[in-house]
Design a protein around this motif. Sequence first.
Motif, short mmCIF file in Angstrom:
data_model
loop_
_atom_site.label_atom_id
_atom_site.label_comp_id
_atom_site.label_asym_id
_atom_site.label_seq_id
_atom_site.Cartn_x
_atom_site.Cartn_y
_atom_site.Cartn_z
N MET A 1 0.72 -1.26 -0.07
CA MET A 1 -0.40 -0.26 -0.11
C MET A 1 0.69 0.86 0.00
O MET A 1 1.95 1.21 0.82
CB MET A 1 -0.50 -0.01 1.11
CG MET A 1 -2.01 1.08 0.94
SD MET A 1 -3.03 0.22 0.23
CE MET A 1 -3.66 -0.85 1.59
N LYS A 3 0.76 5.49 0.26
CA LYS A 3 0.22 6.83 0.39
C LYS A 3 0.37 7.99 -0.10
O LYS A 3 2.22 7.47 -0.70
CB LYS A 3 0.46 7.34 2.03
CG LYS A 3 0.11 6.12 3.62
CD LYS A 3 0.26 7.26 4.40
CE LYS A 3 -0.51 5.86 5.55
NZ LYS A 3 0.05 6.51 7.12
N SER A 5 -0.12 12.24 -2.03
CA SER A 5 -1.57 13.21 -1.77
C SER A 5 -1.21 13.53 -2.96
O SER A 5 -0.39 14.23 -3.95
CB SER A 5 -0.50 14.05 -0.58
OG SER A 5 0.72 14.65 -0.82
N LEU A 65 -4.56 6.37 -1.16
CA LEU A 65 -4.32 4.82 -1.13
C LEU A 65 -4.14 4.39 -2.09
O LEU A 65 -4.93 4.32 -2.62
CB LEU A 65 -4.42 4.67 0.47
CG LEU A 65 -4.52 4.63 2.17
CD1 LEU A 65 -5.16 3.67 2.73
CD2 LEU A 65 -2.93 4.84 2.15
N ARG A 66 -2.79 4.14 -2.44
CA ARG A 66 -2.94 2.82 -4.05
C ARG A 66 -2.59 1.77 -3.16
O ARG A 66 -1.44 1.60 -2.91
CB ARG A 66 -1.29 3.05 -4.81
CG ARG A 66 -1.62 3.69 -5.95
CD ARG A 66 -0.95 4.38 -6.98
NE ARG A 66 -1.10 5.45 -7.48
CZ ARG A 66 -0.81 6.62 -6.89
NH1 ARG A 66 0.61 6.21 -6.76
NH2 ARG A 66 -0.79 7.63 -7.54
N ILE A 67 -2.61 0.77 -4.21
CA ILE A 67 -2.52 -0.90 -3.91
C ILE A 67 -1.30 -0.97 -4.84
O ILE A 67 -1.95 -0.78 -5.91
CB ILE A 67 -4.09 -1.82 -4.08
CG1 ILE A 67 -5.04 -1.49 -2.68
CG2 ILE A 67 -3.13 -2.62 -4.00
CD1 ILE A 67 -6.23 -1.32 -3.13
#
Length: 76
Positions: A1, A3, A5, A65-67
């Motif tokens: 995961m 994070k 912005s 959040l990017r997986i």
Amino acid sequence: MIKFSKYYIRQELCKGCLVCLKICPQKAIIKNPDNKPEIIQEKCDGCGLCKEHCKLRVIIKKFGLRIKQSERSDPF
Ligand code: SF4
Ligand code: SF4
């Protein structure tokens, strides 16, 4: 995961002074046909200078959040 912005400009509240465009070290802000600034997300490194310098405070930061591909359970 991972994070991340991103910064966004609230076009409807922006007065088009273009201070943000001039201050951006990555040249990630361009002027659109309405003479308003737009952030090219691929170029933005998230330094936040544009947000700090906008006197009208119309630049906002959004978190997400990017997986990672390797963390996906979907084999496709
Ligand atoms: S500094 Fe703020 S008001 Fe000025 S152009 Fe940029 S977003 Fe718009
Ligand atoms: S956060 Fe930094 S790099 Fe991104 S648009 Fe604003 S000033 Fe440019």
